[in-house]
Write an enzyme that holds these catalytic residues in place. Structure first.
Site, PDB file in Angstrom:
ATOM      1  N   LYS A  76      12.627 -15.903 -81.327  1.00 33.84           N
ATOM      2  CA  LYS A  76      12.551 -17.340 -81.058  1.00 33.84           C
ATOM      3  C   LYS A  76      13.033 -18.121 -82.280  1.00 33.84           C
ATOM      4  O   LYS A  76      12.764 -17.738 -83.421  1.00 33.84           O
ATOM      5  CB  LYS A  76      11.098 -17.713 -80.717  1.00 33.84           C
ATOM      6  CG  LYS A  76      10.883 -19.169 -80.306  1.00 33.84           C
ATOM      7  CD  LYS A  76       9.430 -19.418 -79.906  1.00 33.84           C
ATOM      8  CE  LYS A  76       9.201 -20.881 -79.533  1.00 33.84           C
ATOM      9  NZ  LYS A  76       7.810 -21.133 -79.093  1.00 33.84           N
TER      10      LYS A  76
ATOM     11  N   SER B  86       6.976 -23.650 -74.716  1.00 31.63           N
ATOM     12  CA  SER B  86       8.197 -23.893 -75.457  1.00 31.63           C
ATOM     13  C   SER B  86       9.069 -22.647 -75.613  1.00 31.63           C
ATOM     14  O   SER B  86      10.243 -22.755 -75.974  1.00 31.63           O
ATOM     15  CB  SER B  86       7.849 -24.438 -76.848  1.00 31.63           C
ATOM     16  OG  SER B  86       7.159 -23.452 -77.610  1.00 31.63           O
TER      17      SER B  86
ATOM     18  N   SER C 241       2.436 -21.861 -74.892  1.00 30.41           N
ATOM     19  CA  SER C 241       3.891 -21.701 -74.959  1.00 30.41           C
ATOM     20  C   SER C 241       4.396 -20.265 -74.865  1.00 30.41           C
ATOM     21  O   SER C 241       5.592 -20.033 -74.841  1.00 30.41           O
ATOM     22  CB  SER C 241       4.435 -22.338 -76.241  1.00 30.41           C
ATOM     23  OG  SER C 241       4.406 -23.738 -76.135  1.00 30.41           O
TER      24      SER C 241
END
Length: 495
Positions: free
Chosen positions: A78, A158, A182
Site C-alpha cells: 500500500k 482506504s 480500511s
C-alpha cells in the site's frame, strides 16, 4: 505452468519448497497480470526491476533451504508504507516527488523474509475514505461487477488498491492499514480476507500517519491461512515505535486447527441496526448457524456504547489527523506552491496545503483543528476520549464474561458504484464504517471473512472480533467460518 498469479500464498510457498516453480516465475506471472490490469488502477507505482531482483535473491535463498514462509512470494505494498528508493505518496499531491531514504518496519520485515515487492498500491488520500475515491491517482476499481451491469464499483477504502489487486490475482497478497475499517471493509467488498491485528502488534514506523492511536497495519489475502502466514512476518516488536508491543509473535498458521468446539461466540444486539439490508441480516444469521454447527456456543451479548462509536471516531480521528498533517507545509519535502511577488511564508503554507490536500483531507483537517481548538477541546475531543474508554470497557466486560470472539457484519452493504455516494452527504459515506470503528477505538483484532454473495452476485463478508493479542485464536475461528462458508467465487474477468 500458467495462472501462477492465481495461487494462494500457502500454495505458492509449498510449490517453491517442492521446486515445482521459482520465485522468478511467480513474479513474472504477477507482473504480466499487472500490465494487463490498468483498468483497475490498483498499482500506481510499478517496480518490476526491484521485483525481479528480489525474486532472484529469493530463489538463491530457497536453494540453500530453511527459508522463511514468505520467501519468494510476490506481494503489493500500500502506498502508505514508506519504501526505500520508491515513491511513497500516501495518494496525495502534497507528497509528490517524495522518495524515502528508509524502509517502513513492516515492509522491511517482509523483505527481510524474502518477499518480493511488485509495486505500490492505490488508496484513499492519507487513508481517509471508504471508497478509494479521494486518491490523487484516480479511483481504484473493484474487479467484481453486478451481474451483467458494467457499472464500475468501489473496492472499498482506504486500502482499495490492495483489495482490488488481491481479488484480481495481480499479487498473491498485499499490505493494508486499518484506522476505522480500511482493511476489513475493502476485504468484504472484494471477497478477500483482511485482518487488523491488535493495536501495537505491527509497527507503525515508516507508515504515513493518519490517526496515530487508531492506525494499524495488516495483511490482505486470498485465504485465512494466507493471512496467518503473512501476519506473522509483518508483526514483531520495534523499538522505533513507542506503541509497539514487546510480546512474542506466535506461529499463527500452526494454530489453524478449525476446532472451535466449546468456544463462546458473542452476538451483539446493538449491531442490529435500523435499515440494515435483509441480505446482510441473513448473512449474519447464516454465520451464526455455521459457527454453531462447528461446535461453538452462540451467546447474545450487549455492547451498550456502540451507538456512540461513529461520532466519537469522527472526532478523534480528524483531531489526530489535523495534528499529524501539520508537518506537510511545503518547507521540507513534497509539493510546494508557486508563489507570487510579495507572498510570504503564510501565503506559502496556505497555497501549498490548499493545492496539496484533496477535499476530504481538507474537511477532516478542519474538523480536527476545530475540535482541538480552545473552547471546544473539552466539549468534543475530551468527551470523545471518555466515550472511547467506555466502548473499550464494553468489550473488556464481554471478554471477562468468557466470550472468545464476537460475530458481526463487516459492512452495511455490498460494494456500491463509484460516484454513487461522493455527491451525497459525507455522513452517508462515513456510515460505511459503522461495524468496524469500534474495533479500532478499543484496539482489538478484527478480521473480515468472505461468506456469501448478494442477489447481484457481489461478495459479502462477516467480521469476527477477538480478544487483545489473541490473533491466533481469532484466525482459527475465522478458519472454521471460512471452511463452513466454502466461499470460492471469483470475479469474472472484464479488464
Amino acid at each position: 505452468m500458467t495462472d501462477l498469479n492465481k495461487l494462494s500464498l500457502a500454495e505458492a510457498r509449498d510449490k517453491l519448497r517442492a521446486k515445482d516453480v521459482t520465485s522468478v516465475e511467480l513474479t513474472e506471472a504477477c507482473l504480466a497480470a499487472i500490465d494487463k490490469a490498468d483498468a483497475l488502477n490498483a498499482f500506481v507505482h510499478k517496480t518490476p526491476e526491484i521485483a525481479l531482483q528480489q525474486a532472484k535473491a529469493a530463489d538463491a535463498r530457497l536453494a540453500q533451504g530453511n527459508a522463511p514462509s514468505m520467501c519468494g512470494l510476490p506481494v503489493g505494498i500500500k502506498d502508505l508504507f514508506c519504501t526505500k528508493g520508491v515513491p511513497s505518496q500516501a495518494a496525495s499531491r502534497i507528497l509528490e516527488g517524495f522518495t524515502p531514504e528508509y524502509e517502513s518496519t513492516v515492509s522491511g520485515n517482509l523483505f527481510n523474509a524474502g518477499s518480493v515487492m511488485l509495486g505500490k498500491l492505490n488508496m484513499d488520500e492519507f487513508a481517509m475514505g471508504s471508497s478509494n475515491e479521494t486518491s490523487c491517482y484516480g479511483n481504484a476499481v473493484n474487479p467484481w461487477r453486478r451481474g451483467d451491469d458494467d457499472t464500475a464499483l468501489t473496492p472499498g477504502g482506504s486500502s482499495g488498491g490492495s483489495a482490488s489487486a488481491v481479488a484480481a490475482d495481480l499479487c498473491l497478497a498485499a499490505t493494508g492499514t486499518d484506522t476505522g475499517g480500511s482493511i476489513r471493509q475493502p476485504a468484504a467488498f472484494t471477497g478477500t480476507v483482511g485482518i487488523k491485528p491488535t493495536y501495537g502488534r505491527c509497527s507503525r514506523w515508516g507508515v504515513v500517519a493518519f490517526a496515530s492511536s487508531l492506525d494499524q497495519a495488516g495483511p490482505m489475502t486470498k485465504t485465512v491461512r494466507d493471512a496467518a502466514i503473512m501476519l506473522e512476518t509483518m508483526c514483531g516488536h520495534d523499538a522505533k515505535d513507542s506503541t509497539s508491543a514487546d510480546i512474542p509473535v506466535p506461529d499463527f498458521e500452526s494454530m489453524l486447527t478449525g476446532d472451535i468446539k466449546g468456544k463462546k461466540i458473542g452476538i451483539p444486539k446493538e449491531y442490529h441496526m435500523d435499515g440494515i439490508p435483509a441480505e446482510i441480516d441473513k448473512l449474519w444469521e447464516d454465520g451464526r448457524a455455521m459457527l454453531k454447527d462447528a461446535g461453538a456456543e452462540i451467546v447474545d451479548i450487549s455492547l451498550p456504547h456502540t451507538k456512540y462509536a461513529l461520532p466519537a471516531y469522527y472526532v478523534i480521528a480528524p483531531a489526530e489527523a489535523s495534528s499529524n498533517l501539520a508537518r506537510y507545509d511545503g518547507v521540507r519535502y513534497g509539493h510546494r506552491a508557486k508563489l507570487e511577488a510579495g507572498d510570504g511564508i503564510t501565503e506559502m503554507y496556505e497555497k501549498t496545503r490548499a493545492e496539496g490536500f484533496g477535499a476530504e483531507v481538507q474537511r477532516r483537517v478542519m474538523i480536527g483543528t476545530y475540535v482541538l481548538s480552545a473552547g471546544f477541546y473539552d466539549a468534543y475531543y475530551n468527551r470523545a476520549r471518555r466515550v472511547r474508554t467506555l466502548i473499550k470497557k464494553d468489550f473488556d466486560d464481554v471478554f471477562a464474561a468468557g466470550i472468545d470472539a464476537i460475530l458481526t457484519p463487516a459492512t452495511p452493504s455490498a460494494a456500491f458504484g463509484l460516484g454513487e455516494m461522493t455527491d451525497a452527504d459525507p455522513v452517508k459515506m462515513y456510515l460505511n464504517d459503522v461495524f468496524t470503528v469500534t474495533v479500532n477505538l478499543a484496539g482489538l483484532p478484527g478480521i473480515s471473512v468472505p461468506t456469501g454473495l448478494d442477489a447481484q452476485g457481489l461478495p459479502l463478508g462477516l467480521q469476527l472480533i477477538g480478544r487483545p493479542w489473541e490473533e491466533g485464536d481469532l484466525l482459527n475461528t475465522a478458519y472454521a467460518l471460512e471452511k463452513a462458508a466454502g466461499f470460492v467465487a471469483k470475479p469474472g474477468k472484464w479488464w
